[in-house]
Scaffold this active site. Structure first.
Site, PDB file in Angstrom:
ATOM      1  N   GLU A   1      -4.841  -5.386   3.814  1.00 33.52           N
ATOM      2  CA  GLU A   1      -6.116  -6.054   4.092  1.00 33.52           C
ATOM      3  C   GLU A   1      -5.952  -7.014   5.274  1.00 33.52           C
ATOM      4  O   GLU A   1      -6.793  -7.089   6.175  1.00 33.52           O
ATOM      5  CB  GLU A   1      -6.584  -6.862   2.875  1.00 33.52           C
TER       6      GLU A   1
ATOM      7  N   CYS B   1      -4.695  -8.182  -3.972  1.00 36.22           N
ATOM      8  CA  CYS B   1      -3.913  -9.076  -4.843  1.00 36.22           C
ATOM      9  C   CYS B   1      -4.661 -10.404  -4.970  1.00 36.22           C
ATOM     10  O   CYS B   1      -5.321 -10.858  -4.034  1.00 36.22           O
ATOM     11  CB  CYS B   1      -2.509  -9.279  -4.285  1.00 36.22           C
TER      12      CYS B   1
END
Ligand SMILES: NC(=O)c1ccc[n+]([C@@H]2O[C@H](COP(=O)([O-])OP(=O)(O)OC[C@H]3O[C@@H](n4cnc5c(N)ncnc54)[C@H](OP(=O)(O)O)[C@@H]3O)[C@@H](O)[C@H]2O)c1
Length: 382
Positions: free
Chosen positions: A63, A90
């Site tokens: 990301e 996460c």
């Protein structure tokens, strides 16, 4: 925030994109293990403006790399309509800051997710938090495909493996075509089997592990420094020698100060508790940390104890760069999770061949490739 109309989370749009990302992720599976291979894309309007991947263990997550690529492409975060990611982001800080925070900070209004995190400690946590923060989240539950392509990550999460309290071991060696780890004595200086491209790959690999583990046989035969000679933001890996009777010479190059451009981790010698006190002190005087452990049935340092010690230090990904004896001992105890074998263009050699051991391994996710003149074999032992 101005939210533009977009069909970025339409399953017909994200399904093919996720498939494309997963395909590209697969190439990186050996560099990130035991982490999952993850890919992400930033969508602006109806365009994919950037992609990013988790490139190597300990490195930035997909990301974050995708967002950096979008900025590099000149697309301002205010124009990011969605981020599509193959695995739930996460939500807690690990080796890198949590991706959830980065997504919220960037103000991305929509998130498309391929699979929920299979780790029960995190499963669904980021999704809940993003929804609470008002983001539109769509999960295209692709757990089956994800697990198939991330067998190493899923094996690492298995309760039995998690209880094993030992690091992920990546065994790497260079061999001749006949499986010997030392070339015939008339080849060069008798030291290098692999080509310069392979040697530089190994330098990068060293910068992506917490420790390098070797045997005293290698220290005495090759006098390696086990340093990292490529730029790296991570601290240099610990250099760990299995040396039951403290035969490491005090003159070993391991103790030399690193040269310019090199980084060198602390030297740790794992020996038998009760090994020779004078040699113990002499090695400590040279800067080594000497640790006494229990013996195995052959009166060598117990590998199980050695691995537990590594685990207790918080070391999770360890590169095994030993000679045939230490490698065989690891294979016999099934302590290897991943292999990388460079086969150089040389016939014959000295010492035992690992050819039979290699042929007997049941490799998963095997990949054969070339590096310069060498053949490289990678695979997982799960
Ligand atoms: N091509 C490659 O990738 C590569 C890499 C490394 C080395 N090499 C070559 O390998 C040769 C050295 O081979 P090697 O087998 O002697 O080196 P090694 O496998 O690195 O070291 C073996 C030594 O480790 C010690 N050891 C400590 N705990 C052990 C345990 N639980 N089980 C087994 N051994 C343990 C033993 O000595 P103590 O009993 O005294 O502790 C043993 O003799 C050299 O010719 C070197 O050039 C090649």
């Amino acid at each position: 925030m101005i939210q533009r109309h977009t069909n970025a989370l339409d399953p017909n749009v994200i399904a093919p994109l996720l498939e494309e990302l997963r395909r590209e992720c697969l190439e990186r599976r050996f560099s990130v293990a035991p982490n999952p291979c993850v890919g992400a894309a930033i969508i602006s309007g109806d365009r994919v403006v950037a992609k990013g991947f988790h490139e190597h263990w300990g490195g930035a997550h997909a990301e974050v790399n995708a967002m950096a690529a979008a900025r590099d492409a000149g697309v301002d975060p205010s124009e990011w309509d969605a981020i599509i990611v193959t695995l739930e982001p996460c939500s807690s800080e690990g080796k890198t800051p949590a991706c959830l925070e980065a997504i919220l900070e960037a103000g991305i209004p929509r998130v498309g997710i391929g699979a929920i995190d299979p780790d029960p400690r995190h499963a669904g946590a980021a999704i809940r938090l993003m929804e609470e923060a008002g983001l539109e989240v769509r999960v295209l539950e692709e757990r089956g495909a994800f697990e198939e392509e991330n067998a190493a990550f899923c094996a690492w999460l298995e309760p039995e493996r998690a209880r094993a309290t030992r690091p992920w071991i990546l065994a790497k060696w260079a061999q001749t075509r006949t499986g010997q780890l030392s070339p015939p004595s008339d080849v060069g200086d008798g030291r290098w089997i692999s080509c310069s491209e392979s040697l530089s790959e190994v330098q990068s690999l060293r910068s992506e592990v917490d420790a390098i583990l070797t045997g005293v046989g290698t220290v005495r035969a090759d006098d390696p420094r086990l340093t990292v000679r490529v730029p790296s933001e991570r601290s240099a890996p610990l250099r760990v020698v299995l040396d039951s009777y403290l035969r490491t010479p005090v003159t070993a190059k391991l103790f030399d100060a690193p040269e310019e451009g090199e980084s060198a981790g602390e030297v740790v010698i794992l020996t038998l508790a009760g090994a020779d006190g004078a040699r113990w002190r002499a090695l400590e005087d040279r800067g080594a940390r000497v640790i006494g452990l229990r013996a195995d049935e052959q009166d060598s340092v117990s590998l199980v104890e050695a691995h537990r010690w590594l685990w207790d230090q918080g070391l999770r990904r360890v590169l095994l760069e030993g000679g045939p004896r230490i490698l065989q001992a690891h294979f016999e105890l099934e302590l290897v999770d991943q292999i990388r074998v460079y086969t150089g263009d040389i016939f014959g050699g000295e010492g035992v061949s690992l050819g039979q051991t290699l042929a007997s391994l049941s490799l998963q996710g095997r990949m054969d490739r070339e590096c310069g003149q060498d053949a490289v074999l990678e695979g997982f032992l799960l």
